[in-house]
Design an enzyme around this catalytic site. Sequence first.
Site, PDB file in Angstrom:
ATOM      1  N   THR A  39      16.194  33.305  28.773  1.00  0.00           N
ATOM      2  CA  THR A  39      15.422  34.119  28.303  1.00  0.00           C
ATOM      3  C   THR A  39      15.142  35.136  29.437  1.00  0.00           C
ATOM      4  OG1 THR A  39      14.884  33.146  26.229  1.00  0.00           O
ATOM      5  CG2 THR A  39      13.783  35.220  26.587  1.00  0.00           C
ATOM      6  N   HIS A  42      17.863  37.128  30.576  1.00  0.00           N
ATOM      7  CA  HIS A  42      18.150  38.069  29.770  1.00  0.00           C
ATOM      8  C   HIS A  42      17.164  39.306  29.827  1.00  0.00           C
ATOM      9  CE1 HIS A  42      21.391  35.875  27.940  1.00  0.00           C
ATOM     10  NE2 HIS A  42      20.654  35.153  27.218  1.00  0.00           N
TER      11      HIS A  42
END
Length: 342
Positions: A39, A42
């Site tokens: 994450t 991301h």
Amino acid sequence: MKAARLEAIGGFFVREVEKPVPGPDGLLVRIEAAGICGTDRHLFHGEFPSRPPVTLGHELSGIVEAVGDAVLHFRPGMRITGDPNIHCGRCVQCRRGRVNLCENLQAIGIHRDGGFAEYAIVPQKQAYELPLSLPPEHGAFCEPLACCLHGMGMAGIEAGSSVVVLGGGVIGMLVVQLARLAGATAVVLVTRQAVRRTLAEEIGATGSFDPSAGDAVAGITGRSGLLPGGADVVIECAGVAETMAQAPRLARNGGTVVVLGVMPQGETVAFEPFDLLFREVKILTSFLNPFVHGRAAALIASGKIEVDRLISRRIGLDDLPDAVANPPRPGEVKVLVMPGLT
Ligand code: NAP
Ligand code: ZN
């Protein structure tokens, strides 16, 4: 103090910032270890909504240095792990107990400053105590383990169950171990990298399969496969179209698929409804870690989960922007940031 701040998409820097001061309900935590998760990459690439400028780091643990006036059960000197996901308690989902689906969910390390820093603030209701006798790195595994526990709660694994785990990243490696703890007697990990298959077999998998060497569905569920007829439970931990499509086909008739992997938004996968219907395969999805962080902390404290072998690198804050901007190195499972390292 030093903090690694996402200042814009693609702009992640180590900065000198003010040491935070806890509010009445807050704990000031000296970060011992914080995990880098997909994450974070991301967020860096703008593939996940964020609110820069913000200090990233949602898998955090450390030592309480100071507490606010209204803090009841924590004292300076205690070690804690923080559940990063803060629900509002007021929306329809919260009032139904579906706190991971909270309409106003805020996460430490995503929406508010997190653990990629020398210090972070953790609200007391998000903190769970860990023993001081534990190696400091272990606390950083509570958050990913909690996400796995939520999925395990849906999987219905029983003593003697057979399980296929797709994807040998840290989530797959934790799920393999949880499946064994839950009583599964056959646990097959499917992942491409040989070092990961070997590691998985050393920490609990009873077998493994290389999906680049042949069709995983035929190789596992076929008559002479590892689990002829398919697995009672399939847990998708890769987050790619190929494994999403394979998951229900790897399940035995009446079996259960639990999806933990996150696919890129907008991508789709084809299923054969005929096959799903006549075989009554259940497909369940598991998001975040509602009400399981305490159990994850207890498991980590118990030492029943092998985490040392999942740590590929320990880095200081200065090396963090480079680690987040680049894909994981081959064979790497988990990289930990330890702000105490120079
Ligand atoms: P990861 O390190 O990316 O691990 C996934 C692994 O899957 C890859 O490293 C890759 O290993 C393997 N893989 C890729 N293509 C494959 C294929 N075709 N067949 C078999 N294996 C394949 O990620 P992670 O940190 O373990 O997380 C796993 C997934 O869970 C991610 O999508 C993450 O976003 C998600 N996640 C979800 C939650 C939740 O609450 N649901 C929480 C945390 C993480 P090889 O190179 O060895 O094949
Ligand atoms: Zn809510």
